[in-house]
Design a protein around this motif. Sequence first.
Motif, mmCIF file in Angstrom:
data_model
loop_
_atom_site.group_PDB
_atom_site.id
_atom_site.type_symbol
_atom_site.label_atom_id
_atom_site.label_comp_id
_atom_site.label_asym_id
_atom_site.label_seq_id
_atom_site.Cartn_x
_atom_site.Cartn_y
_atom_site.Cartn_z
ATOM 1 N N TYR A 1 36.234 35.751 48.627
ATOM 2 C CA TYR A 1 36.559 34.829 49.681
ATOM 3 C C TYR A 1 36.614 35.562 51.011
ATOM 4 C CZ TYR A 1 41.276 36.715 49.362
ATOM 5 O OH TYR A 1 42.356 37.546 49.359
ATOM 6 N N VAL A 2 36.460 34.826 52.048
ATOM 7 C CA VAL A 2 36.529 35.370 53.399
ATOM 8 C C VAL A 2 37.437 34.463 54.218
ATOM 9 C CG1 VAL A 2 35.226 35.843 55.488
ATOM 10 C CG2 VAL A 2 34.207 36.342 53.276
ATOM 11 N N VAL A 3 38.309 35.069 54.978
ATOM 12 C CA VAL A 3 39.175 34.316 55.873
ATOM 13 C C VAL A 3 38.890 34.766 57.297
ATOM 14 C CG1 VAL A 3 41.555 33.832 56.543
ATOM 15 C CG2 VAL A 3 40.978 34.128 54.134
ATOM 16 N N GLU A 4 38.605 33.820 58.147
ATOM 17 C CA GLU A 4 38.382 34.123 59.556
ATOM 18 C C GLU A 4 39.359 33.304 60.373
ATOM 19 O OE1 GLU A 4 34.395 33.949 60.988
ATOM 20 O OE2 GLU A 4 33.584 34.646 59.085
ATOM 21 N N CYS A 32 41.462 42.094 45.616
ATOM 22 C CA CYS A 32 41.829 41.392 44.385
ATOM 23 C C CYS A 32 40.825 41.726 43.302
ATOM 24 C CB CYS A 32 41.832 39.885 44.621
ATOM 25 S SG CYS A 32 42.884 39.373 45.970
ATOM 26 N N THR A 33 41.333 41.910 42.087
ATOM 27 C CA THR A 33 40.443 42.172 40.958
ATOM 28 C C THR A 33 40.610 41.069 39.921
ATOM 29 O OG1 THR A 33 42.113 43.510 39.827
ATOM 30 C CG2 THR A 33 40.570 44.668 41.258
ATOM 31 N N ASP A 39 45.167 39.243 33.952
ATOM 32 C CA ASP A 39 45.315 40.662 34.277
ATOM 33 C C ASP A 39 44.917 40.969 35.715
ATOM 34 O OD1 ASP A 39 46.138 41.247 31.669
ATOM 35 O OD2 ASP A 39 44.054 41.398 30.995
ATOM 36 N N SER A 40 44.780 39.934 36.541
ATOM 37 C CA SER A 40 44.351 40.169 37.919
ATOM 38 C C SER A 40 45.419 40.959 38.679
ATOM 39 C CB SER A 40 44.067 38.849 38.629
ATOM 40 O OG SER A 40 45.251 38.123 38.793
ATOM 41 N N THR A 41 44.960 41.754 39.614
ATOM 42 C CA THR A 41 45.879 42.542 40.436
ATOM 43 C C THR A 41 45.483 42.385 41.900
ATOM 44 O OG1 THR A 41 44.518 44.525 40.263
ATOM 45 C CG2 THR A 41 46.274 44.286 38.651
ATOM 46 N N ILE A 42 46.462 42.507 42.753
ATOM 47 C CA ILE A 42 46.230 42.467 44.187
ATOM 48 C C ILE A 42 46.753 43.763 44.771
ATOM 49 C CG2 ILE A 42 46.752 41.311 46.355
ATOM 50 C CD1 ILE A 42 47.134 38.732 44.775
ATOM 51 N N ARG A 43 45.894 44.431 45.525
ATOM 52 C CA ARG A 43 46.270 45.682 46.184
ATOM 53 C C ARG A 43 46.221 45.448 47.690
ATOM 54 N NH1 ARG A 43 42.293 49.903 47.007
ATOM 55 N NH2 ARG A 43 43.315 51.432 48.288
ATOM 56 N N TRP A 44 47.372 45.548 48.355
ATOM 57 C CA TRP A 44 47.455 45.310 49.790
ATOM 58 C C TRP A 44 47.143 46.593 50.548
ATOM 59 C CZ3 TRP A 44 47.590 40.677 51.924
ATOM 60 C CH2 TRP A 44 48.009 39.608 51.138
ATOM 61 N N ILE A 45 46.350 46.458 51.602
ATOM 62 C CA ILE A 45 45.973 47.588 52.440
ATOM 63 C C ILE A 45 46.334 47.245 53.871
ATOM 64 C CG2 ILE A 45 44.049 49.000 53.256
ATOM 65 C CD1 ILE A 45 42.621 48.208 50.608
ATOM 66 N N SER A 46 46.991 48.170 54.556
ATOM 67 C CA SER A 46 47.394 47.979 55.941
ATOM 68 C C SER A 46 46.472 48.766 56.854
ATOM 69 C CB SER A 46 48.840 48.459 56.123
ATOM 70 O OG SER A 46 49.216 48.391 57.472
#
Length: 69
Positions: A1-4, A32-33, A39-46
């Motif tokens: 997905y893309v958010v603008e 997101c995987t 078993d999905s995981t979300i990894r946040w990056i700043s």
Amino acid sequence: YVVELAISKQSLQQLDLIKNNRIECGLFRADCTDLNSQDSTIRWISWIKPQSSEPDFHVPSAFGLLVLD
């Protein structure tokens, strides 16, 4: 997905958020995987390295200065 997202500079000025052509903000990305699995995981990056063990938009150190043209 893309958010603008687009926010006009005029809106930011009306809210008095721009100081000396800079705005304090936090930018984060979620990697997101396997979203269709339990078993999905979300990894946040700043965009900056906050002074916390993980990216957290609730802490002031997660915010930086964005220079506007």
